[in-house]
Design a protein around this motif. Structure first.
Motif, short mmCIF file in Angstrom:
data_model
loop_
_atom_site.label_atom_id
_atom_site.label_comp_id
_atom_site.label_asym_id
_atom_site.label_seq_id
_atom_site.Cartn_x
_atom_site.Cartn_y
_atom_site.Cartn_z
N LEU A 11 47.56 28.44 28.44
CA LEU A 11 46.47 29.18 29.03
C LEU A 11 46.61 29.28 30.55
O LEU A 11 46.35 30.34 31.14
N VAL A 12 47.02 28.19 31.17
CA VAL A 12 47.21 28.22 32.63
C VAL A 12 48.34 29.18 32.99
O VAL A 12 48.27 29.90 34.00
N GLY A 13 49.38 29.20 32.17
CA GLY A 13 50.49 30.12 32.42
C GLY A 13 50.06 31.58 32.41
O GLY A 13 50.58 32.40 33.18
N LYS A 14 49.07 31.90 31.60
CA LYS A 14 48.58 33.27 31.51
C LYS A 14 47.77 33.70 32.73
O LYS A 14 47.53 34.89 32.94
N LEU A 15 47.35 32.72 33.54
CA LEU A 15 46.57 33.05 34.73
C LEU A 15 47.41 33.81 35.77
O LEU A 15 46.86 34.43 36.68
N SER A 16 48.72 33.72 35.63
CA SER A 16 49.60 34.43 36.56
C SER A 16 50.09 35.76 35.98
O SER A 16 50.94 36.44 36.58
N VAL A 18 50.38 39.66 34.95
CA VAL A 18 50.09 40.91 35.66
C VAL A 18 48.97 41.68 34.97
O VAL A 18 48.39 42.60 35.55
N SER A 19 48.66 41.28 33.73
CA SER A 19 47.61 41.95 32.97
C SER A 19 46.25 41.32 33.26
O SER A 19 46.04 40.13 33.02
N GLU A 20 45.34 42.13 33.75
CA GLU A 20 44.00 41.62 34.05
C GLU A 20 43.30 41.14 32.78
O GLU A 20 42.59 40.14 32.78
N GLN A 21 43.52 41.86 31.69
CA GLN A 21 42.90 41.47 30.43
C GLN A 21 43.39 40.10 29.97
O GLN A 21 42.60 39.27 29.52
#
Length: 313
Positions: A11-16, A18-21
């Motif tokens: 989940l933390v990895g997804k914070l970076s 490029v997709s706002e969604q």
């Protein structure tokens, strides 16, 4: 535990992303997990979430700000050190307080500050951030602030003011008129209790004398102790604490004036001494000793409550 570690890292990895969604979905999940699973809070911090969450506080998006501040608040309950050791975290919280995209953002940011100042060593650090103090004071001063934001800001100011050297700064930045305005004009018991709790703390510095005089603050505290006003038990204990702190920490003339005014409501102070909490009883008894009235004068003094004293603090 292994599954929780992997989930936090993913989940933390997804914070970076490029997709706002993708970022938004990750934020929402982190908020829920950190709220419902205390064990996950440290894991999320260790996965490197805090720098990302801090950066998101500058986002103009209400959803992003709300979820980021809520997640930081949840993490702070269990893992305060990682937040305080993250560069720029306090500046980001200050920004969220001063430029909230929604009332909820301000509430969560203020509550996070309060959570952090429960640690003694963090109080001087946060107290040195004048922009945070000013933002909290601005919340309680602003008539359109959300009631929950006011409550959270008051709690944060209370925690900050527990460190004696922060009190003068809180006064300098204009807290006293805002606090007494809440006491006099706000009818919500909880708000009055929280405001008087802050007042009692900042009364414990020399600078309180002049600041309280300008708003007739001592007179307000005395009124709260008048048995006819119906103040809550906690409010009365806070009033006693504030008066006692002014006598003990103020200049000689301030202390004498406070004792004179307090003598008017000896019955109210005695009520706290008899029926208050353990701490409240001790402070009330101490204040009564400092007043040291001759026997038989209490009721006479109390009848003079409405007398206008020209040089009022």
């Amino acid at each position: 535990m292994e599954v929780k570690v992997r989930t936090a890292k993913a989940l933390v990895g997804k914070l970076s992303s490029v997709s706002e969604q993708t970022r938004t979905e990750s934020l929402c999940e982190l908020r829920l997990i950190s709220k419902n699973d205390p064990e996950s809070r440290t894991l999320i911090a260790e996965a490197g979430a805090i720098p990302y969450l801090s950066e998101i506080l500058y986002s103009p998006s209400p959803v992003a700000q709300e979820n980021a501040t809520a997640t930081l608040l949840n993490i702070s309950i269990s893992s305060r050190e990682p937040l305080m050791s993250t560069r720029g975290l306090l500046d980001a919280l200050s920004h969220a307080l001063r430029n909230p995209a929604s009332p909820f953002t301000a509430q969560s940011a203020a509550a996070t500050i309060f959570s952090l100042v429960t640690v003694d060593n963090y109080r001087p650090i946060i107290g040195s951030k004048r922009d945070i103090l000013y933002a909290l004071i601005d919340i309680i001063r602003n008539p359109i602030s959300h009631p929950r934001s006011i409550k959270d800001a008051l709690k944060a100011l209370f925690g900050i003011s527990l460190y004696p050297l922060n009190r003068a700064t809180v006064i300098e930045l204009g807290a006293v008129p805002a606090l007494f305005s809440l006491v006099v004009k706000d009818g919500r018991v909880g708000v009055v209790e929280d405001a008087t709790a802050v007042i009692a703390q900042i009364a414990g510095c020399e600078e309180a004398g002049d600041a309280f005089r300008k708003v007739s603050g001592v007179g307000v505290l005395v009124d709260l102790l008048d048995l006819s006003t119906g103040s809550s038990a906690r409010t009365k204990e806070n009033a006693v604490s504030g008066l006692l702190n002014m006598v003990q920490c103020g200049k000689t003339d301030v202390g004498e004036y406070v004792k004179e005014m307090a003598s008017i409501v000896c019955n109210g102070i005695s009520d706290v001494a008899e029926n208050g909490s353990s701490k409240g009883k001790n402070k009330a008894n101490e204040l009564l000793k400092l007043i040291d009235l001759p026997a038989g004068m209490n009721r006479l003094q109390e009848l003079q409550l409405d007398t206008v004293i020209s040089h009022s603090y």
